[in-house]
Design an enzyme around this catalytic site. Sequence first.
Site, PDB file in Angstrom:
ATOM      1  N   ASP A  13      31.515   1.554   9.912  1.00  0.00           N
ATOM      2  CA  ASP A  13      31.896   2.547  10.913  1.00  0.00           C
ATOM      3  C   ASP A  13      31.252   2.148  12.237  1.00  0.00           C
ATOM      4  O   ASP A  13      30.045   1.925  12.297  1.00  0.00           O
ATOM      5  CB  ASP A  13      31.414   3.939  10.514  1.00  0.00           C
ATOM      6  N   ASP A 132      41.555  13.660   5.204  1.00  0.00           N
ATOM      7  CA  ASP A 132      40.157  14.011   5.474  1.00  0.00           C
ATOM      8  C   ASP A 132      40.023  15.523   5.414  1.00  0.00           C
ATOM      9  O   ASP A 132      40.676  16.233   6.188  1.00  0.00           O
ATOM     10  CB  ASP A 132      39.741  13.500   6.859  1.00  0.00           C
TER      11      ASP A 132
END
Length: 241
Positions: A13, A132
């Site tokens: 990330d 998500d």
Amino acid sequence: MLTHQFEVIPAIDVLEGRAVRLAQGRREAVTIEGGDPVDLARRFASEGATRLHLVDLDGAFSGTPTLDLVARVAQAGGLPLQVGGGYRSAASIEAALDAGADRVMVGTAALSPSFLEEAATRFGEALVVAIDVRDGSVAVDGWTRASEITAAELARRCAQAGVARLLVTSASRDGSLAGPDLGLLAEVLPCGVPVLAAGGIASVADLVAVRAAGCEGAVAGSALLRGRFTLAEAREATAGM
């Protein structure tokens, strides 16, 4: 008994050019500094990764992907690369594939039925829909806003559109090392689309549980960076199930 090869995919990330882990996806809550994303890609490749998972957090928050990041990580890792973060049009997906990705994850854009059908048809195996979930609803716009759709409903839409693969993330557990949300996975798996699980994975026992639930793979971030297990240990624990 499951017979497919369970894939454990290391997460990279990236925020403002550096590899990080965030608590629950919140931009201000950096929990781990992972250094240079290119160096991290090389590290995971050397440790036996079969694929890398790159999330462009700046792109997720702004809606504009960082394509040179994709190119640099793809070249450094030398592995199949799935990327996400701000991919909200067919043109941006195409650009990421041209930059070296082999899969592109879309989240916010997938809530549009017309986009979902077009993208599933056009990109096939190269498209991953990211579901998500926070507080029972699908989170969008870099996890900053809750939609009015549930994970199960979006999964059904994806199945009807012919989507090849889902990435299902518990946003509340992401970066927490609190264990996967098996209840969330149980809501989504019946749709019949292959699922990669993410969020909260802390141990090889968590990977075993996710595999036993029926997922085809899992994304691991904080656990690998904190040395909770190695990729070799992950493969050994999930082989032959």
